[in-house]
Design a protein around this motif. Sequence first.
Motif: not given
Lengths: 155, 506
Positions: B23-32, B72-75
């Motif tokens: 779930v790491v990559v999907p999670g980061i992508l959604i946040g971005l 999201a924090v970076f996005g």
Amino acid sequence: MSVARPSVDLPHFAFATGIVVWSAWFCWDAWRTSVDVENMILIVPIAVVAVILYLFVAVSCFRVSSTTRREPLAAGMGIRIACSMALLAAFVVAGPLIGFDVACFLYLLAMMVFLGERRILVLLLAPLLFCVAAIYCFSELLSTPLPLLFSRGEG
Amino acid sequence: MIDFASLASAFHLLGSSWQPWLVVVPGILIGLLVHAVPGLTTSMALAICLPLIPYMDFLQALIFMTAMYAGAVFGVAIPAILLNVPGSASAVGTTFDGFPMARAGKHNEALGLALAASCVGQAVAYVLLLGIARPIAAFAIRLGPPEMLVLALWGLTLIGRMRGRHFARGLLAGAFGLLLGTVGLSARGAQRGTMNVDLLLNGVPIVPAIVGLFAAAELFNLVGREYIVEDLTRRRVQASRIVVGMLDAFRHPGVLVRGSLLGSVIGIIPGGHAIANLLSYSEARRSVKDPEKFGTGDPRGILAAESANASSEGGSMATLLALGIPTGGATAVMLVAFGMHNITGGPSFMRDHTDMVYAVILSSLAQVGVLAVVGFAFTFVAGFVVKVRLRMLVPAVLALAVIGSFALAQNASGPVTLALFAVIGWLMQRFDYPVSAAVIGLLLGRLTEGNLLRTYQMSGGHLDFILTRPIALGMLFLLLASNLMPYLRSASARFATTPVPDGELI
């Protein structure tokens, strides 16, 4: 030899006056509803500071020299910006009334024409695709209850 | 301070199955992705994904949510840099130097700087959290309204530094913002400045107001131009230059580390993550020899704001995991996810599930590496915004901002606020008022008022009450020292360079 006299910056004076009039009204409005410390503890000191600062700004508006004068807007820029603001305001008002799908399409179309786009295909397709994608994301994927005319929503 | 048995157990939890990592990559992508759209927030994205949580085991759910949070924090920095659109309060500091860099054709480097700062900030925060999660939590619980008031005052000193060319105009803009920030119901339930409009009872909608002041006002100025970056040769999107930006970040280790530490500490305080970037920016600007470069596209400005913003995530997680207290919307939604698995966050969770806490921290550290890769690819794609003609980009961004602000406020107050503040923001720019000073006031108005009031009530109106609060006193001392130091330094430099007349004794 003539010496350049300081001129008056009336638009800036009007803007600064607008800020301080709102600040004073806000303070009065807060005072009117309750004079408790709980209500006024920050508002009164800040409003007083705003009025004092305004006096400095107002004086500077009547002493505009060649070094402090603003750069004038490029020819036609003022009208362009005013029209952009008017179109945005129209979109904001029309969105909840006629639905964001139609309002968004019309806004994009009008802005693109206004900003110089003349290709008919681009003018029709770009706003249409953008609207479909944006409205789908917000209303379907994010389940945001947007007022819409043509699809599921509050419209 | 580290429980090594639990740490070993955490490694075992993470290494025994590859499923939590899916779930790491999907999670980061959604946040971005979420923060690429003005008006969407991290908490909104987390809330939307809540229905998925019961289908995951608890560790996987936590990793998914922290990954989204990390993305999201970076996005949020991407639209802040490319379009001057701070999608949330935590990206306001990034716009100060990010957008000027983009306008100068250094968008690749600016995005690289932000990505590196975000990764470093998150890594520092989670390393800290791994070592001193419990002491941090004990410290957090001792912070009350007086300490928060000092923190808010610290943030307000930034108004003085953001004053621009005209001192009075800068402070007037800050005062205007502060008053705007207190519109709505008072602590006693009195309506102030609402003009009997119910939609204003909770105050001016902050995000639409910020987007209006910063972005829409700036977009009006772009009307009539062809591209954000006028020079064709500078309009390129180059992966190599993003890498250069990332590497450039490490030329300023002091700024990075200070921002990361500051963000970690401020992040543990409820509401702190919103001002961490501003405080860090302010401190970085204060401590350099050439502060006049800040605000004109100085890489150190991006690094200071982004590292603090990213590390405040770790601080927020410390408070959530150790005390069970959410420090913002995103961690509040995470607490709901805890509940979905019948787990209560807080000291008992920390005590009984130390291995799980360590597993979350370790996975978050690993996510930093994933964020560097995924964020790089995302940044590269996002960089193509500079190639889009403004005749398409300006209407599209404004339309998204209007729809996003409606979605955020759930009523017409969002778009109306955005449009109104767009006009105010443009006029402020036109008459040389620093918009950022008004935004800082707007952000801190309610925080300052609430904590001033609570401190007043606690003290019974006696100012010497602050002497009984050692943490507040220490923070006040640091605040005064940090603000007076530049003046003392320049005074001593003047004294040192003053020529001494012959024969005079020193």
